[in-house]
Structures are given as structure tokens and as C-alpha cells.
Motif scaffolding. Structure first.
Motif, PDB file in Angstrom:
ATOM      1  N   ILE A 134      -9.313  13.148   2.651  1.00  0.00           N
ATOM      2  CA  ILE A 134      -7.919  12.924   2.271  1.00  0.00           C
ATOM      3  C   ILE A 134      -7.488  11.516   2.689  1.00  0.00           C
ATOM      4  CG2 ILE A 134      -5.542  13.686   2.631  1.00  0.00           C
ATOM      5  CD1 ILE A 134      -6.578  16.497   3.075  1.00  0.00           C
ATOM      6  N   ALA A 135      -7.847  11.133   3.914  1.00  0.00           N
ATOM      7  CA  ALA A 135      -7.481   9.798   4.392  1.00  0.00           C
ATOM      8  C   ALA A 135      -8.132   8.702   3.558  1.00  0.00           C
ATOM      9  CB  ALA A 135      -7.868   9.655   5.869  1.00  0.00           C
ATOM     10  N   ALA A 136      -9.403   8.891   3.189  1.00  0.00           N
ATOM     11  CA  ALA A 136     -10.087   7.884   2.369  1.00  0.00           C
ATOM     12  C   ALA A 136      -9.472   7.789   0.982  1.00  0.00           C
ATOM     13  CB  ALA A 136     -11.571   8.220   2.267  1.00  0.00           C
ATOM     14  N   THR A 137      -9.022   8.908   0.444  1.00  0.00           N
ATOM     15  CA  THR A 137      -8.364   8.882  -0.863  1.00  0.00           C
ATOM     16  C   THR A 137      -7.057   8.111  -0.791  1.00  0.00           C
ATOM     17  OG1 THR A 137      -9.352  11.031  -1.395  1.00  0.00           O
ATOM     18  CG2 THR A 137      -7.486  10.318  -2.733  1.00  0.00           C
ATOM     19  N   LEU A 138      -6.284   8.327   0.278  1.00  0.00           N
ATOM     20  CA  LEU A 138      -5.027   7.586   0.432  1.00  0.00           C
ATOM     21  C   LEU A 138      -5.269   6.100   0.642  1.00  0.00           C
ATOM     22  CD1 LEU A 138      -2.957  10.044   2.657  1.00  0.00           C
ATOM     23  CD2 LEU A 138      -2.484   9.399   0.294  1.00  0.00           C
ATOM     24  N   ALA A 139      -6.392   5.763   1.255  1.00  0.00           N
ATOM     25  CA  ALA A 139      -6.700   4.341   1.453  1.00  0.00           C
ATOM     26  C   ALA A 139      -7.055   3.656   0.144  1.00  0.00           C
ATOM     27  CB  ALA A 139      -7.838   4.190   2.458  1.00  0.00           C
ATOM     28  N   LYS A 140      -7.621   4.390  -0.813  1.00  0.00           N
ATOM     29  CA  LYS A 140      -8.041   3.807  -2.082  1.00  0.00           C
ATOM     30  C   LYS A 140      -6.970   3.919  -3.159  1.00  0.00           C
ATOM     31  CE  LYS A 140     -12.985   4.596  -1.320  1.00  0.00           C
ATOM     32  NZ  LYS A 140     -13.361   3.175  -1.377  1.00  0.00           N
ATOM     33  N   THR A 178       2.108  11.100  -1.798  1.00  0.00           N
ATOM     34  CA  THR A 178       1.631  10.913  -0.428  1.00  0.00           C
ATOM     35  C   THR A 178       2.046  12.068   0.470  1.00  0.00           C
ATOM     36  OG1 THR A 178       1.706   8.518  -0.695  1.00  0.00           O
ATOM     37  CG2 THR A 178       1.689   9.364   1.546  1.00  0.00           C
ATOM     38  N   ASN A 179       3.296  12.503   0.353  1.00  0.00           N
ATOM     39  CA  ASN A 179       3.765  13.607   1.197  1.00  0.00           C
ATOM     40  C   ASN A 179       3.000  14.889   0.923  1.00  0.00           C
ATOM     41  OD1 ASN A 179       5.667  12.010   2.475  1.00  0.00           O
ATOM     42  ND2 ASN A 179       7.258  12.459   0.961  1.00  0.00           N
ATOM     43  N   ASP A 180       2.587  15.091  -0.340  1.00  0.00           N
ATOM     44  CA  ASP A 180       1.816  16.298  -0.664  1.00  0.00           C
ATOM     45  C   ASP A 180       0.461  16.288   0.045  1.00  0.00           C
ATOM     46  OD1 ASP A 180       3.884  17.082  -2.354  1.00  0.00           O
ATOM     47  OD2 ASP A 180       3.027  15.994  -4.055  1.00  0.00           O
ATOM     48  N   LEU A 181      -0.197  15.128   0.091  1.00  0.00           N
ATOM     49  CA  LEU A 181      -1.485  15.057   0.773  1.00  0.00           C
ATOM     50  C   LEU A 181      -1.326  15.170   2.283  1.00  0.00           C
ATOM     51  CD1 LEU A 181      -3.300  12.277  -1.287  1.00  0.00           C
ATOM     52  CD2 LEU A 181      -3.547  14.751  -1.441  1.00  0.00           C
ATOM     53  N   LEU A 216      -6.785  13.622  11.230  1.00  0.00           N
ATOM     54  CA  LEU A 216      -5.420  13.892  10.755  1.00  0.00           C
ATOM     55  C   LEU A 216      -4.527  12.673  10.936  1.00  0.00           C
ATOM     56  CD1 LEU A 216      -3.363  15.867   9.613  1.00  0.00           C
ATOM     57  CD2 LEU A 216      -3.007  16.752  11.919  1.00  0.00           C
ATOM     58  N   LEU A 217      -4.712  11.945  12.026  1.00  0.00           N
ATOM     59  CA  LEU A 217      -3.920  10.739  12.249  1.00  0.00           C
ATOM     60  C   LEU A 217      -4.231   9.671  11.213  1.00  0.00           C
ATOM     61  CD1 LEU A 217      -1.972   9.060  14.005  1.00  0.00           C
ATOM     62  CD2 LEU A 217      -3.925   8.439  15.435  1.00  0.00           C
TER      63      LEU A 217
END
Length: 325
Positions: A43-49, A64-67, A107-108
Motif C-alpha cells: 500500500i505504501a509503495a503504491t502511494l509513493a508511485k 489517499t484516505n481510503d488506502l 503502517l507509518l
């Protein structure tokens, strides 16, 4: 399945990672701690890309809030889930005890990659309350620091800087040894402040035109005998120097930025890798730069020089010709 989710995280494909979880449930494969952790990192890697055009199942255009809520729900599922115990599979043991610092950092990283630093700092301060058995470590500080630098949060960066510095100072005080009464120091779990972090604070203080802050961090670097570059002094000249000093600082920034971009191109093309120093921007010697440019293919089209250069004094040459006589 954990390896598949790791691969999905490398390319920022949360959709395929979710399908892997659904496939595990259909095949009655128990989710382990590694599966939960790697899914959070996916999830974090997806938000980074990418932060748009995310579709999971029938839900389209996740924000973003959904993820972030998805990551929090995964941690709750991990704490409430049960797996077969090792003693012949008779009992059921929850995974709440398996929530360690790696899961918390995963999670962070969702908060930091989502560029929600207020929520990331609130999450960091709530770690002792939510996860009593977890203590922040160096990776935790690295995630918060990277988020603060990316969003240019000067106050938050100062808070993290002083936190790491105070912890480093307290842990390095040492304890008296019974044998020879010498002080034995132990490394801080939050890590130590590197030279690059000092330089980042100098740059951030200059961005906010904090003259006292720039002077303070430069003085700290001097006390720790760290290398203070001309570029670091130029940050001070940009906000406190005369017009001539500011022009010289801008000229230095422009020249060094072009040189750094060229160095990055050379290293990428030549595929130079020396571990952590693979992208070090220390001054290259003439022979080293020549070899790197040749390996990068930047000098392949230049024919070898067959004759030597002709040097002459322009002031004593008639018509500025090659013949000095």
C-alpha cells in the motif's frame, strides 16, 4: 503468497496484491505476520508511485484516505485474527503479539508516502499507547525525517532533530564499567544524526530565512568536525549576505547543480556502484572523471588526438595565428 505481495509492492500494484489476499482466503491459507506486513508495504509503495486511478474490486478511484483506512483495517484484522497454534494445531492463537516494529513502520510508511505529516506525527506519538510492546527505531525516524524534508516541514524537522540528538547524547554518555571504570557507550536505537541531515537542516532553515537556525546548524557541524562545503556557507549568504555575496551564492548553486546533474547521468550510464557511496558527489579527480565518462559512452565519438596542442601568447602573436613566429 508473501513473495507475490512483495513483488506487487515493488511495482506499486495494490490491485494484484489484494487479489493475492482473496486467493489465500479461497484456498484456506492462513495469513501470517509476513503477509500482513508486506501488504502494508505494498500500500505504501503504491502511494509513493501513484495516488489516483486505483481500483480494488468493484470500488473505483480510491483516494489517499481510503488506502490509509485500508492499512488501519489490516492492522486491526491482524490483531483480531487467529492462527493455528504450533502445539498440534489444537489451540487458536491471535496475531496481536506478532505486531512488532516492522509492522508499525510499514503502517507509518503509508502515512508518510501519502504526504499526511500531521497524521504521521500523531501516529508516531500514539505508538506507545496503541502498541505497548513496540519501541520506535532508526527506520521510524528515517520515515518521518524523509516525509518532513519532502514536505519542507521546518518545525517538525526541528522536533525530530532535537529528539534524535537528545537521545543520541543520552545514550552516548555511557555507564561506568566495573572492571576499569571506563565509560562504555551503546548506540542509540533512534540512530545518530548524519552529515547529510545537518546539511538538510541548513538548507531548510535557509528556505524559511532563519538566519539564527543556519548559523546554529553550521556551528554544530564545526563542533563535530564535519566537512562544511562552500555550498553550505552559500545558504547563509543567500539570506544574510550582501548583494554581491547573494549573486555569488546563486552562481555557485547554478554551477554545482549542473555538475551534479552531469555526475548523475555519468553514474547511471556507467552503472557505477560502490555500495552506499555509489551516488556520492565528492569531487572526482581528472583521471577518475575521464574513466567514468568513457565508461558512460560520452567520449566514444571523440577521436584520439594525433598531434599535440599548439600553445602561444596571444599578445605576442601577429594576427593571432597558430604560428608563434
Amino acid at each position: 503468497f508473501a513473495a507475490l505481495i512483495v513483488g506487487c509492492g515493488h511495482i506499486g500494484d495494490i490491485e494484484t496484491a489484494t487479489k493475492c489476499l482473496h486467493l489465500m482466503d479461497k484456498m484456506s491459507v492462513a495469513r501470517t505476520k509476513e503477509v500482513y506486513e508486506q501488504f502494508l508495504r505494498a500500500i505504501a509503495a503504491t502511494l509513493a508511485k501513484r495516488k489516483n486511478f486505483i481500483t480494488i474490486g468493484s470500488t473505483k478511484n480510491l483516494k489517499t484516505n481510503d488506502l490509509i483506512r485500508l492499512g488501519e483495517s489490516m492492522v486491526k484484522q491482524m490483531q483480531q485474527s487467529t492462527t493455528a497454534a504450533a502445539d498440534h494445531g489444537n489451540g487458536e492463537v491471535g496475531l496481536s503479539h506478532a505486531v512488532d516494529i516492522n509492522v508499525v513502520n510499514a503502517l507509518l510508511s503509508i502515512y508518510t508516502n501519502a504526504a499526511t505529516m500531521n497524521r504521521a506525527l500523531l501516529f508516531y506519538k500514539s505508538i506507545p499507547l496503541r502498541f505497548e510492546q513496540v519501541e520506535p527505531n532508526r527506520e521510524t525516524m528515517k520515515l518521518l525525517w524523509k516525509g518532513c524534508m519532502k514536505s519542507r516541514r521546518y518545525k517538525d524537522a526541528q522536533y525530530l532533530f532535537e529528539l534524535i540528538r537528545a537521545r543520541e547524547h543520552n545514550d552516548n554518555d555511557g555507564e561506568a564499567d566495573d572492571d576499569d571504570n571506563k565509560l562504555s557507550s551503546r548506540p542509540s536505537p533512534l540512530g545518530s544524526i548524519s552529515t547529510h541531515q545537518y546539511r538538510q537542516m541548513v538548507r531548510l532553515a535557509s528556505y524559511y530565512k532563519d538566519v539564527d537556525g543556519v548559523v546554529r546548524y553550521l556551528q554544530m557541524m564545526k563542533e563535530k568536525h564535519l566537512n562544511i562545503r562552500g555550498r553550505d556557507r552559500a545558504y547563509l549568504a543567500m539570506i544574510a549576505g550582501t548583494k554581491a555575496e547573494q549573486l555569488e551564492a546563486r552562481r555557485r548553486f547554478s554551477f554545482e547543480s549542473k555538475q551534479r546533474r552531469k555526475d548523475v547521468t555519468i553514474r547511471q550510464k556507467a552503472n557505477i556502484s560502490n555500495g552506499k557511496r555509489g551516488l556520492s558527489f565528492k569531487p572526482w579527480s581528472r583521471d577518475t572523471r575521464w574513466a567514468a565518462e568513457k565508461a558512460a559512452g560520452l567520449r566514444n565519438k571523440q577521436p584520439p588526438r594525433m598531434v599535440g596542442k599548439i600553445y602561444w601568447n596571444v599578445n605576442r602573436t601577429l594576427g593571432q595565428l597558430d604560428d608563434p613566429w
